[in-house]
Design an enzyme around this catalytic site. Structure first.
Site, PDB file in Angstrom:
ATOM      1  N   GLU A  84     108.889  12.910  29.021  1.00  0.00           N
ATOM      2  CA  GLU A  84     109.916  12.913  27.975  1.00  0.00           C
ATOM      3  C   GLU A  84     109.527  11.963  26.848  1.00  0.00           C
ATOM      4  O   GLU A  84     109.771  12.246  25.671  1.00  0.00           O
ATOM      5  CB  GLU A  84     111.276  12.532  28.553  1.00  0.00           C
ATOM      6  CG  GLU A  84     111.858  13.527  29.541  1.00  0.00           C
ATOM      7  CD  GLU A  84     112.227  14.873  28.918  1.00  0.00           C
ATOM      8  OE1 GLU A  84     112.275  14.972  27.672  1.00  0.00           O
ATOM      9  OE2 GLU A  84     112.481  15.812  29.679  1.00  0.00           O
ATOM     10  N   TRP A  86     109.365  20.495  23.387  1.00  0.00           N
ATOM     11  CA  TRP A  86     109.162  20.404  24.827  1.00  0.00           C
ATOM     12  C   TRP A  86     108.116  21.397  25.306  1.00  0.00           C
ATOM     13  O   TRP A  86     107.377  21.115  26.249  1.00  0.00           O
ATOM     14  CB  TRP A  86     110.488  20.624  25.556  1.00  0.00           C
ATOM     15  CG  TRP A  86     110.344  20.564  27.049  1.00  0.00           C
ATOM     16  CD1 TRP A  86     110.620  21.557  27.933  1.00  0.00           C
ATOM     17  CD2 TRP A  86     109.866  19.456  27.830  1.00  0.00           C
ATOM     18  NE1 TRP A  86     110.339  21.137  29.221  1.00  0.00           N
ATOM     19  CE2 TRP A  86     109.884  19.851  29.184  1.00  0.00           C
ATOM     20  CE3 TRP A  86     109.415  18.170  27.510  1.00  0.00           C
ATOM     21  CZ2 TRP A  86     109.481  19.013  30.218  1.00  0.00           C
ATOM     22  CZ3 TRP A  86     109.012  17.327  28.541  1.00  0.00           C
ATOM     23  CH2 TRP A  86     109.045  17.746  29.876  1.00  0.00           C
ATOM     24  N   TYR A  94     110.353  26.963  34.350  1.00  0.00           N
ATOM     25  CA  TYR A  94     110.832  25.580  34.317  1.00  0.00           C
ATOM     26  C   TYR A  94     112.358  25.540  34.404  1.00  0.00           C
ATOM     27  O   TYR A  94     112.928  24.752  35.166  1.00  0.00           O
ATOM     28  CB  TYR A  94     110.352  24.906  33.029  1.00  0.00           C
ATOM     29  CG  TYR A  94     110.902  23.515  32.808  1.00  0.00           C
ATOM     30  CD1 TYR A  94     110.500  22.454  33.624  1.00  0.00           C
ATOM     31  CD2 TYR A  94     111.826  23.266  31.802  1.00  0.00           C
ATOM     32  CE1 TYR A  94     111.013  21.183  33.433  1.00  0.00           C
ATOM     33  CE2 TYR A  94     112.347  21.991  31.609  1.00  0.00           C
ATOM     34  CZ  TYR A  94     111.932  20.951  32.420  1.00  0.00           C
ATOM     35  OH  TYR A  94     112.439  19.690  32.228  1.00  0.00           O
TER      36      TYR A  94
END
Length: 199
Positions: free
Chosen positions: A47, A55, A25
């Site tokens: 988000e 995350w 990522y």
């Protein structure tokens, strides 16, 4: 997976599989410009779902999110009704938060009202001028005046789960700001900006 220097967060998971996911990522997406409205809608939703969570939790569930939300096509998600909400609430592959699910559906309708291109223009209108690249993790802010202004405008338009910190994380993710550290290899592919003083 190369051994080139990266931002420390990318290599923080101890589990090798999670570390590989984070590194991929970081290397392939984080900080790269995204200006497609539908893609920005997906990042906005992810988000928002991340709010209050880590995350890595969202990243691990990303493909399940994409399947559950039908590829995050705003036109499709905006048409979701109560049976779809019930389906999503029963999907163990995603974060089963009814308020966040409803917020994502409402956001899809709002994106359609603005237009996908208009949504992209709205978000990017809050992108700050390039600033000195961070040297240390502590140089990276959690929020900025621009993210606070974006959050305020989004809330005014009816979006939710979009506070200043969440908005800043999205701004980082979609390349509105580039917070790769000076020492990170990915900093070399981005814009050229003056470095922060190490003094």
């Amino acid at each position: 997976m190369s051994e080139q220097p990266r931002c420390p967060w990318a290599e923080s998971p101890k589990d090798p599989a999670l570390r590989e996911l984070y590194v991929r990522y970081h290397d392939e997406e984080w900080g790269q410009e995204v200006k497609d409205g539908a893609a920005l809608y997906e990042r906005f939703c992810l988000e928002a779902f991340q709010a209050g969570l880590s995350w890595i939790t969202i990243l691990r569930k990303r493909e399940a999110f994409r399947a559950a939300f039908r590829g995050f096509d705003p036109a499709v998600v905006a048409s979701f009704a109560e049976p779809d909400v019930a389906r999503l609430m029963g999907d163990a592959g995603i974060v089963r938060s009814r308020p966040k699910i409803l917020a994502a559906i409402k956001a899809a309708a709002l994106v359609l009202d603005i237009g996908e291109d208009g949504f992209a223009e709205l978000l990017w209108s809050f992108a700050p001028e390039p600033r000195p690249r961070p040297v240390r993790p502590g140089d990276v802010p959690a929020q900025t005046p621009e993210s606070a202004a974006l959050a305020k405008e989004l809330r005014r338009r009816g979006f939710s789960f979009c506070g200043p910190t969440t908005c800043y994380a999205m701004m980082q993710a979609v390349g509105m700001v580039d917070d790769h550290l000076v020492s990170c290899w990915a900093a070399q592919r981005g814009r050229i900006v003056p470095q922060l003083s190490t003094n």
